[in-house]
Design an enzyme around this catalytic site. Structure first.
Site, PDB file in Angstrom:
ATOM      1  CG  ASN A  10      53.253  36.640  97.731  1.00  0.00           C
ATOM      2  OD1 ASN A  10      54.165  37.576  97.603  1.00  0.00           O
ATOM      3  ND2 ASN A  10      52.398  37.128  96.839  1.00  0.00           N
ATOM      4  CE  LYS A  12      50.184  39.408  99.094  1.00  0.00           C
ATOM      5  NZ  LYS A  12      48.646  40.304  99.253  1.00  0.00           N
ATOM      6  CD  GLU A  98      49.688  42.929  95.917  1.00  0.00           C
ATOM      7  OE1 GLU A  98      50.841  42.061  96.544  1.00  0.00           O
ATOM      8  OE2 GLU A  98      48.016  42.047  97.373  1.00  0.00           O
ATOM      9  CD  GLU A 168      46.066  35.807  94.605  1.00  0.00           C
ATOM     10  OE1 GLU A 168      46.684  34.794  95.848  1.00  0.00           O
ATOM     11  OE2 GLU A 168      46.997  36.881  94.090  1.00  0.00           O
ATOM     12  N   GLY A 174      44.384  40.353 100.897  1.00  0.00           N
ATOM     13  CA  GLY A 174      44.510  41.160 102.346  1.00  0.00           C
ATOM     14  C   GLY A 174      43.207  42.150 102.847  1.00  0.00           C
ATOM     15  CB  SER A 214      40.371  36.229 102.923  1.00  0.00           C
ATOM     16  OG  SER A 214      41.354  38.593 102.613  1.00  0.00           O
TER      17      SER A 214
HETATM   18  C1  PEP Z   1      47.806  37.514  98.172  1.00  0.00           C
HETATM   19  O1  PEP Z   1      48.706  38.501  98.416  1.00  0.00           O
HETATM   20  O2  PEP Z   1      48.321  36.359  96.865  1.00  0.00           O
HETATM   21  C2  PEP Z   1      46.638  36.936  98.651  1.00  0.00           C
HETATM   22  C3  PEP Z   1      45.952  36.650  97.958  1.00  0.00           C
HETATM   23  O3  PEP Z   1      46.835  38.132  99.980  1.00  0.00           O
HETATM   24  P1  PEP Z   1      45.907  37.686 100.655  1.00  0.00           P
HETATM   25  O4  PEP Z   1      46.063  36.189 101.686  1.00  0.00           O
HETATM   26  O5  PEP Z   1      46.489  37.874 102.483  1.00  0.00           O
HETATM   27  O6  PEP Z   1      44.801  37.874 101.060  1.00  0.00           O
END
Ligand code: PEP
Length: 253
Positions: A10, A12, A98, A168, A174, A214
């Site tokens: 992703n 973003k 988000e 998630e 993040g 992460s």
């Molecule tokens: C995400 O936004 O779906 C995500 C998992 O971000 P990150 O891997 O940066 O934590």
């Protein structure tokens, strides 16, 4: 049943057009010949076309980060499922934290999108996950259940088998704070139980549950070794041409 792992990136709102094209070229080259895993990248929507062109004849699929549930009309700024299909998308991320927490999407909003995506032939990646406060208040299972059942309300068993769920935890997105194998494994197992209760064991066995939050090339192998973790939805590390292919390879090693 052995579910085929699925790793999705992703991106973003984080790339320019030329960065997106450079990144997809590098990832494509680095995973050439890798088998036994489904892979997708989800660039910013204005670059779907450009990234899709780079993915011609590749095993990497294209995904969008969001869509609207209506088929067409006066919905300024929105994109329909048909538009995403038209530019080559196979997947669409729905209900990302988000969008839920910053943009105010409810389970009902997500559910409408899930139905529209399925009806159009897109595979929705439906995100669920608790905040830090909710985890601390021991509400993780309740929140995940509310989001899972709310986002999939009215979805039939046949349709559910085509859905991908991404667990998630919001506190892990993040932040560099990854859920432990036990923390993630526990929620994935409880999601599998919810699926079995709702759709029966055979369908529950087919639905893939990604972990997101992460994920890096250093922790991916451990997380992906858990039997109910069927892949990863990757944010930050999916923007790194040196890391994302390693995460993909970790799913098949
Ligand atoms: C995400 O936004 O779906 C995500 C998992 O971000 P990150 O891997 O940066 O934590």
């Amino acid at each position: 049943m052995v579910r085929r792992p699925f790793i999705a990136g992703n991106w973003k709102m984080n790339t320019t057009r030329s960065e997106a094209v450079q990144l997809v070229r590098a990832v494509r080259e680095a995973v050439a010949g890798v088998e036994g895993v489904d892979m997708a990248v989800c660039p910013p929507s204005v670059y779907l076309d450009a990234v899709g062109a780079e993915l011609k004849d590749s095993a990497i699929a294209l995904g969008a980060q969001n869509m609207y549930h209506q088929a067409k009309g006066a919905f300024t700024g929105e994109l329909s499922a048909a538009m995403l299909l038209d530019v080559g998308c196979q997947y669409v991320i729905l209900g990302h934290s988000e969008r839920r927490h910053i943009l105010g999407e409810s389970n009902e909003d997500v559910c409408r999108k899930v139905h529209a995506a399925l009806a159009a032939g897109l595979t929705p990646i439906v995100c669920v996950g608790e905040t830090k406060d909710e985890r601390d208040a021991k509400k993780t299972t309740d929140i995940v259940a509310e989001q899972f059942f709310g986002s999939l309300a009215g979805v039939s068993s046949d349709q559910a088998a085509r859905v991908v769920i991404a667990y998630e935890p919001v506190w892990a997105i993040g932040t560099g704070v990854v859920a432990t194998v036990d923390e993630a494994g526990e929620v994935h197992a409880s999601l599998r139980g919810m699926m079995a209760g709702r759709y029966g064991a055979a369908i529950a066995d087919q639905i893939r549950i990604q972990y997101g939050g992460s994920v890096t090339d250093e922790n991916a192998a451990d997380l992906l070794s858990v039997s109910d973790i069927d892949g990863a939805l990757v944010g930050g590390a999916s923007l790194k041409a040196g890391s994302f292919p390693k995460i993909i390879r970790a799913a098949v090693s």
